[in-house]
Design a protein around this motif. Structure first.
Motif, short mmCIF file in Angstrom:
data_model
loop_
_atom_site.label_atom_id
_atom_site.label_comp_id
_atom_site.label_asym_id
_atom_site.label_seq_id
_atom_site.Cartn_x
_atom_site.Cartn_y
_atom_site.Cartn_z
N GLU A 31 -22.83 17.00 -3.85
CA GLU A 31 -20.88 16.53 -4.32
C GLU A 31 -21.11 15.57 -3.03
O GLU A 31 -21.72 15.82 -1.98
CB GLU A 31 -20.20 17.15 -4.82
N ILE A 32 -20.94 14.75 -2.96
CA ILE A 32 -19.78 14.07 -2.33
C ILE A 32 -17.98 14.00 -2.66
O ILE A 32 -17.53 13.70 -3.12
CB ILE A 32 -20.20 11.93 -2.85
N PHE A 33 -18.14 14.83 -1.40
CA PHE A 33 -16.20 15.19 -1.11
C PHE A 33 -16.01 13.99 -0.61
O PHE A 33 -16.29 14.04 1.57
CB PHE A 33 -16.56 16.43 -1.05
N ALA A 34 -14.73 13.65 -0.72
CA ALA A 34 -14.00 12.67 -0.39
C ALA A 34 -12.69 13.94 0.74
O ALA A 34 -12.00 14.19 -0.31
CB ALA A 34 -13.57 12.09 -0.57
N VAL A 208 -6.83 15.64 -0.48
CA VAL A 208 -5.95 15.82 0.71
C VAL A 208 -5.68 16.35 1.57
O VAL A 208 -4.82 16.94 1.70
CB VAL A 208 -4.59 15.47 -0.50
N LEU A 209 -5.29 15.95 3.14
CA LEU A 209 -4.82 15.94 4.06
C LEU A 209 -3.96 15.80 5.34
O LEU A 209 -3.31 14.29 4.42
CB LEU A 209 -6.11 15.84 5.04
N ILE A 215 -3.51 19.66 1.37
CA ILE A 215 -2.12 20.08 0.07
C ILE A 215 -2.96 20.35 -0.98
O ILE A 215 -2.54 20.20 -2.12
CB ILE A 215 -1.42 18.57 0.40
N GLU A 216 -3.65 19.66 -1.40
CA GLU A 216 -4.93 19.74 -3.10
C GLU A 216 -6.15 18.63 -2.57
O GLU A 216 -6.80 18.59 -2.24
CB GLU A 216 -3.61 18.31 -3.25
N VAL A 217 -7.21 19.79 -3.45
CA VAL A 217 -8.58 19.80 -3.86
C VAL A 217 -8.48 19.10 -5.59
O VAL A 217 -7.91 20.41 -6.24
CB VAL A 217 -9.14 20.56 -3.73
N ASN A 218 -9.39 18.57 -5.96
CA ASN A 218 -9.01 17.96 -7.39
C ASN A 218 -10.39 17.07 -7.53
O ASN A 218 -10.93 16.55 -6.28
CB ASN A 218 -7.54 16.73 -7.59
N SER A 219 -10.81 16.97 -8.81
CA SER A 219 -11.98 16.22 -9.31
C SER A 219 -11.57 14.59 -8.70
O SER A 219 -9.93 14.36 -8.27
CB SER A 219 -12.56 16.28 -10.36
#
Ligand SMILES: Nc1ncnc2c1ncn2[C@@H]1O[C@H](COP(=O)(O)OP(=O)(O)O)[C@@H](O)[C@H]1O
Ligand SMILES: [Mg+2]
Length: 242
Positions: A31-34, A208-209, A215-219
């Protein structure tokens, strides 16, 4: 999708300053995780910990099911690659720059030539091996740095704001290269960025850091259409001051 890298309860501090707070995250193979977040959020610190440049104050890293506490990090280090905002250019030719990691690892001459050629093709610098590295433009130098980072076929590529010093044409070019590396080589990619349009263009998932907290991990679809945290909404809309 299978998980490649698992981060469990990771925390970090510099002196009294807490920089990462109880980070839990699983990166899936391919995956490409940002990782997005304002300046000072802790993105670089997290990447440095994942690349084993820095030891976290607490927590565990699990790579391919193997806990990094168990030692043998020397071997694991070879399976990752970290690329910075500003490419480092050594003296000599483009070929010498890209071949460096392979020479260190003891590959023979023929294998080095083949792998360097393939890496230069992937980053859109075919036949540029003989050029002097110091003569490259900023965009070309960053592409050469990508070639150097992928030439020994790491399983995961960690990218720290790789396009923040580039003009829009070169940004688009590097984004294409990132996608190509994933699509053609199957490399897992973790990219820290505060460029929201870039997330839209290349990411599969997003974390989101903020102030050291994930604070959040999402598609990608989720973060833009149905974010779970108000603060993510503010950051994505550009309302956050940084
Ligand atoms: N070596 C260090 N010593 C002290 N403080 C540091 C060090 N590295 C980073 N920090 C601090 O940690 C925080 C997070 O920094 P960083 O990981 O670089 O964030 P980001 O990459 O998201 O901008 C910042 O407040 C920064 O000043
Ligand atoms: Mg940073």
């Amino acid at each position: 999708m299978e998980e490649l890298f698992r981060i469990e309860n990771v925390c970090m501090a510099f002196g009294k300053k807490e920089v990462l707070k109880n980070i839990n995250l699983g990166i899936k193979r391919g995956e490409i995780f940002a990782i997005i977040g304002p300046s000072g959020a802790g993105k670089t610190t997290l990447l440095r910990i994942l690349n084993l440049f820095e030891k976290p104050l607490c927590g565990t890293l699990i790579f391919n099911g193997i806990s990094l506490d168990a030692g043998k990090t020397g071997d694991l280090k070879r399976r990752m690659s970290l690329l910075f905002q500003t490419p480092s250019v050594f003296n000599g030719s483009v070929f010498d720059n890209v071949a460096y990691g392979l020479k260190v690892r003891g590959f023979d001459k023929r294998a080095i030539e083949k792998k360097v050629g393939e890496a230069l093709d992937t980053v859109g610098l075919p036949g540029m091996g003989k050029e002097k590295a110091s003569m490259l433009s900023g965009g070309e130098a960053q592409r050469m740095a990508f070639a150097r980072a992928i030439v020994y076929e790491p399983e995961i590529l960690l990218l720290d704001e790789p396009t923040s010093n580039l003009d829009p044409a070169n940004v688009a070019n590097i984004e294409e290269i990132i996608k190509r590396i994933r699509d053609e080589r199957g490399t897992t990619i973790l990219i820290a960025t505060h460029n929201i349009p870039q997330v839209r263009r290349i990411a599969d998932r997003v974390g989101v850091l903020l102030n050291g907290e994930l604070i959040e991990v999402n598609s990608k679809e989720g973060i833009f259409t149905a974010p779970k945290d108000e603060r993510s909404v503010a950051f994505i809309r550009g309302e956050m001051i940084y």
